[in-house]
Design a protein around this motif. Structure first.
Motif, short mmCIF file in Angstrom:
data_model
loop_
_atom_site.label_atom_id
_atom_site.label_comp_id
_atom_site.label_asym_id
_atom_site.label_seq_id
_atom_site.Cartn_x
_atom_site.Cartn_y
_atom_site.Cartn_z
N ALA A 172 -113.25 36.12 76.87
CA ALA A 172 -114.31 35.63 75.99
C ALA A 172 -115.69 35.98 76.48
CB ALA A 172 -114.19 34.11 75.83
N ARG A 173 -115.85 36.07 77.80
CA ARG A 173 -117.18 36.36 78.34
C ARG A 173 -117.40 37.85 78.61
NH1 ARG A 173 -120.31 32.16 79.59
NH2 ARG A 173 -119.36 30.09 79.52
N ALA A 174 -116.43 38.69 78.27
CA ALA A 174 -116.61 40.14 78.44
C ALA A 174 -117.60 40.65 77.39
CB ALA A 174 -115.27 40.85 78.28
N PRO A 175 -118.40 41.68 77.72
CA PRO A 175 -119.31 42.25 76.72
C PRO A 175 -118.53 42.74 75.51
CG PRO A 175 -119.83 43.08 78.91
CD PRO A 175 -118.53 42.34 79.01
N LEU A 176 -119.05 42.46 74.34
CA LEU A 176 -118.38 42.85 73.10
C LEU A 176 -119.08 44.05 72.47
CD1 LEU A 176 -117.61 39.41 71.46
CD2 LEU A 176 -116.07 40.90 72.73
N GLU A 177 -118.29 44.99 72.04
CA GLU A 177 -118.79 46.20 71.39
C GLU A 177 -118.56 46.06 69.89
OE1 GLU A 177 -119.83 50.58 71.71
OE2 GLU A 177 -119.97 48.88 73.09
N PRO A 178 -119.58 46.27 69.05
CA PRO A 178 -119.35 46.20 67.61
C PRO A 178 -118.42 47.32 67.14
CG PRO A 178 -121.69 46.01 68.12
CD PRO A 178 -121.00 46.43 69.39
N HIS A 179 -117.72 47.07 66.06
CA HIS A 179 -116.93 48.11 65.40
C HIS A 179 -117.88 49.11 64.73
CE1 HIS A 179 -113.12 45.90 65.88
NE2 HIS A 179 -113.80 44.81 65.59
N ILE A 185 -108.99 50.28 57.37
CA ILE A 185 -110.18 49.73 58.03
C ILE A 185 -109.94 48.28 58.43
CG2 ILE A 185 -112.60 49.10 57.66
CD1 ILE A 185 -112.75 51.60 55.78
N ALA A 186 -109.34 47.49 57.52
CA ALA A 186 -109.07 46.07 57.82
C ALA A 186 -108.15 45.93 59.02
CB ALA A 186 -108.46 45.40 56.60
N THR A 242 -108.29 44.13 65.21
CA THR A 242 -107.87 44.29 66.60
C THR A 242 -109.05 44.07 67.54
OG1 THR A 242 -108.37 46.66 66.58
CG2 THR A 242 -106.15 46.00 65.90
N PRO A 243 -108.78 43.70 68.79
CA PRO A 243 -109.87 43.41 69.73
C PRO A 243 -110.41 44.65 70.45
CG PRO A 243 -107.77 42.84 70.73
CD PRO A 243 -107.46 43.28 69.33
N GLN A 244 -110.12 45.86 69.94
CA GLN A 244 -110.74 47.09 70.44
C GLN A 244 -111.69 47.63 69.38
OE1 GLN A 244 -107.15 46.89 70.99
NE2 GLN A 244 -107.78 46.04 72.98
N PRO A 245 -112.79 48.24 69.80
CA PRO A 245 -113.77 48.72 68.82
C PRO A 245 -113.18 49.78 67.89
CG PRO A 245 -114.70 48.75 71.03
CD PRO A 245 -113.24 48.50 71.19
N MET A 246 -113.35 49.59 66.60
CA MET A 246 -112.98 50.61 65.63
C MET A 246 -113.96 51.77 65.76
SD MET A 246 -112.77 50.37 61.45
CE MET A 246 -114.52 50.02 61.21
N HIS A 247 -113.44 52.97 65.63
CA HIS A 247 -114.28 54.18 65.61
C HIS A 247 -113.70 55.06 64.52
CE1 HIS A 247 -117.40 56.59 67.42
NE2 HIS A 247 -116.59 57.62 67.57
N ALA A 257 -112.07 64.61 67.23
CA ALA A 257 -110.74 64.26 67.72
C ALA A 257 -110.65 62.82 68.18
CB ALA A 257 -110.34 65.21 68.86
N ASP A 258 -111.79 62.20 68.52
CA ASP A 258 -111.73 60.81 68.99
C ASP A 258 -111.91 59.82 67.85
OD1 ASP A 258 -114.43 61.46 68.60
OD2 ASP A 258 -115.08 59.93 70.03
N LEU A 259 -111.95 60.31 66.62
CA LEU A 259 -112.13 59.45 65.45
C LEU A 259 -110.81 59.23 64.73
CD1 LEU A 259 -115.31 60.84 63.65
CD2 LEU A 259 -115.05 58.56 64.58
N ALA A 260 -110.64 58.02 64.21
CA ALA A 260 -109.61 57.82 63.19
C ALA A 260 -110.26 58.17 61.85
CB ALA A 260 -109.17 56.36 63.20
#
Length: 721
Positions: free
Chosen positions: A444-451, A279-280, A285-290, A470-473
């Motif tokens: 920096a100004r792009a919309p941010l998606e929470p993990h 999880i850590a 990483t700068p992509q949303p965790m799912h 299938a799209d989940l880790a």
């Protein structure tokens, strides 16, 4: 490859069209587009392609005969009956109609030639058919060339009408090949050929291949459906990969995360440490965790979630934890307060029952960023809840939320993106003191998606992990903390209730506590089940001097909290409850769980209830009281409970019994997500679709999108929930 064409768009008319009864019935069944009707496959088939001589017809089997009426009369026995004698030269049989109209009597008059289909049986006056299907014919009326389909339908939708509209839709529906050559497995027919065959199979086809869906035509439909599902999941992964999330890295100078690890009153298991590291890694990483965190009952998922929350808090972001019931949410709240408030973290509490000034103050703490962690029920995603910097959302027992609620959560998380982007660009909340590092300054100004971290005590079987998830880790806690004792499960018929009450008395005498779970709160006119209020009264009478408490979902929140607190503190010895205590409740002194009418509960639910005991060092027992007779599914559930305590095996059997839609909560969407494929029987097709989907999406995105639209339509959205 064949050209992909978009379906025509019809302009809305000036006034809404008035639908006929059958048209409304079609709409109710979801049969709106031609492709919907083309994919509305028969339940079974009737063989009207051959005529059997009456003399050769066998009793006990459906058969079609043709002959001329020699007698038609109304008999008065216990009720009026229309009795028709039919002969074909080789013999005669009686057609008996217990309910009939005058028009039927006229249509079945002497001299009429009839083609009749039904089950032949022996009667008092000879062989007969009761309420057969009857069609008036001429001597030269041809027989059908294919089997006659029998479709799933409703009372407002006669089979004859449905057959007609399905045949017309098959001729109009866009059934051209969407997939490039080499994608469809060798030996499977074209989609149009497969559907034409399944709607009107030839009479020489093997009935077994239609019934078990092993015919190549069935295999083609299953493959296309599974491929569409895998493509939908691959699209969801691609969409998420294009989003930006805050990088929540562990602080080098310690922080709350390090302090929590140092102050926990127990050592983490190796499995907890492993999933915590997974999880850590995602959070940094700068992509949303799912990610899905799964682990059996009592495996210690909450502390892993708490450690993930501290990583967000250390990085200057907020975390929201949502649970399906107020009792479970409150259990989390008290546990997290005990761990985090001594470390200086403010934990907010939001539920639907929290009103007035107290709620307003909580909302202000959330909106200002003062509350680093927000715990609650679905109230967390209500419109008036605004986060200052939501970086991580944790959803416990996510499958117990309805599909609509899960989608609302995703929209709520996305709705925080604008706020998060503004904060990331420099407008940080005044009272956020934790260290914040802007990551990827060019975005920096792009919309941010929470993990997003989802948790489940219902482990996901492998076939579900390959398809719906299938799209989940997936992170799995596959060991229990030391000191846990396996729970012994025993079955008792309802007639043995007195012996169970004696066992309860014995446990209480030893200073231990007992749960007694009932499926209903009050009397029901339709279900003969013991209810919680009645059981509470009877147990109070049977156990004089014993404190017997009552807990159910209709009680005010404050009253529920008071009862639960009293039970946790040992002030209540026996707690009579509905399933509100199914998950999250942790009372180590409770050593006996009794479940009334256990045959009425789902397997996963029974396993969760059993998990409320055995949480201390004392040997614990789960007693399942059942009422005979048991259905096959009821027998299978109770047998599984006795045979295994392994949550993964329980989940596998639960999937076999209930099917994937109910297992993952998809039934709440109003439609099963897989109509034709079976995850167990079609594992090989699933693996092939899983292999082919990513390269197909990469090379032929338009074909992939058309495939998803054809097979899933709006249901593709539910795969993201």
């Amino acid at each position: 490859m064949p050209e992909v064409t978009e379906p025509p768009v019809t302009a809305p008319s000036a006034a809404p069209r008035v639908l006929s009864g059958p048209q409304r019935a079609l709409q109710k069944l979801g049969l709106v587009r031609d492709i919907d009707l083309a994919l509305h496959l028969p339940l079974r088939y009737e063989d009207e392609t051959r005529i059997v001589r009456i003399a050769d017809a066998r009793e006990g089997q459906p058969v079609q005969v043709e002959g001329v009426v020699s007698d038609c009369r109304v008999e008065q026995r216990s009720r009026r009956q229309l009795v028709v004698t039919l002969g074909d030269g080789s013999g005669e049989l009686v057609l008996r109609f217990l309910n009939f109209y005058a028009s039927q009597q006229k249509a079945l008059a002497v001299g009429k030639r009839l083609r009749v289909r039904g089950e032949l049986r022996g009667g008092f006056l000879g062989r007969e058919m009761v309420h057969p299907a009857v069609k008036a014919v001429d001597a030269d009326t041809p027989l059908p060339a294919s089997l006659t389909p029998v479709y799933p339908t409703s009372a407002q939708l006669p089979q004859a009408y449905l057959r007609k509209v399905v045949a017309a839709a098959l001729a109009r529906a866009p059934l051209g090949e969407l997939l490039p050559e080499g994608v469809v497995p060798h030996g499977l027919p074209l989609l149009r050929q497969a559907l034409l065959f399944l709607h009107q199979p030839l009479p020489d086809v093997s009935p077994a291949t239609l019934e078990d869906r092993s015919h190549p035509a069935w295999q083609r439909l299953k493959f296309d459906e599974l491929l569409a599902q895998q493509l939908s999941q691959a699209m969801a992964r691609r969409e998420r990969a294009a989003l930006v999330a805050p990088a929540l890295r562990e602080r080098a100078d310690g922080g709350v995360h390090a302090q929590l690890l140092a102050t926990l009153p127990f050592a983490l298991t190796s499995a907890q440490r492993r999933v915590g590291a997974e999880i850590a890694h995602d959070l940094a990483t700068p992509q949303p965790m799912h990610r899905l965190l799964q682990g059996d009952v009592g495996s210690g998922k909450t502390v892993v979630a708490a450690l993930a929350a501290t990583l967000a808090i250390d990085a200057g972001w907020q975390c929201a934890l949502m649970a399906p019931t107020e009792i479970l949410a409150e259990q989390h709240f008290h546990k997290l307060i005990g761990w985090l408030e001594p470390l200086g973290v403010q934990v907010a509490w939001l539920t639907g029952s929290r009103k007035g000034k107290a709620r307003t103050q909580m909302l202000e703490r959330v909106a200002s960023g003062a509350a680093g962690l927000v715990v609650g029920t679905h109230a967390v995603i209500q419109d008036d809840v605004l986060f200052a910097r939501l970086g991580l959302a944790i959803v416990d027992e996510q499958h117990r939320f309805g599909v609509a609620q899960r989608l609302a959560l995703r929209r709520k998380l996305a709705g925080q993106a604008g706020l998060a982007a503004a904060q990331e660009s420099g407008d940080s909340p005044a009272n956020t003191t934790a260290h914040v590092r802007p990551d990827h300054a060019d975005r920096a100004r792009a919309p941010l998606e929470p993990h997003l971290l989802m948790m489940s005590a219902t482990p996901i079987p492998r076939t579900l992990a390959m398809s719906y998830f299938a799209d989940l880790a997936v992170s799995t806690i596959d060991e229990l903390p030391p000191g846990r004792t396996p729970v012994l499960t025993k079955l008792f018929a309802d007639s043995k209730r007195d012996a169970v009450v004696e066992r309860v008395q014995g446990e209480v005498a030893k200073g231990r506590q007992v749960y007694w779970v009932c499926p209903l709160i009050e009397e029901s006119e339709t279900l003969d089940l013991k209810n919680a209020t009645e059981t509470h009264t009877r147990l109070g009478q049977s156990l004089p001097g014993v404190a017997v408490g009552l807990l159910h979902g209709r009680m005010p929140a404050a009253e529920k909290a008071a009862v639960m607190a009293l039970f946790t503190a040992g002030g209540i010895a026996v707690l009579v409850s509905t399933t509100v205590i199914e998950v999250g409740v942790d009372v180590p002194n409770a050593s006996l769980m009794v479940v009334e009418h256990a045959e009425r509960f789902g397997l996963s639910q029974l396993h969760q209830l059993r998990g409320r005991v055995g949480r201390g060092a004392v040997a614990s027992v789960c007693v399942l009281l059942y009422a005979a007779p048991l259905s096959d599914a009821g027998k299978a559930r109770l047998k599984a409970m006795v045979e295994t305590n392994d949550g993964f095996e329980i989940a596998r059997r639960d999937l076999d019994i209930r099917g994937p839609g109910e297992f993952m909560g998809a039934r709440q969407s109003g439609a099963a997500l897989l109509r034709f494929a079976d995850l167990t029987d079609d594992a090989a097709l699933l693996a092939e679709a899983r292999r082919l989907a990513p390269p197909l999406l990469e090379r032929e995105p338009r074909a992939a999108a058309a495939q998803v639209e054809r097979w899933l339509g709006t249901k593709a959205e539910y795969l993201k929930a």
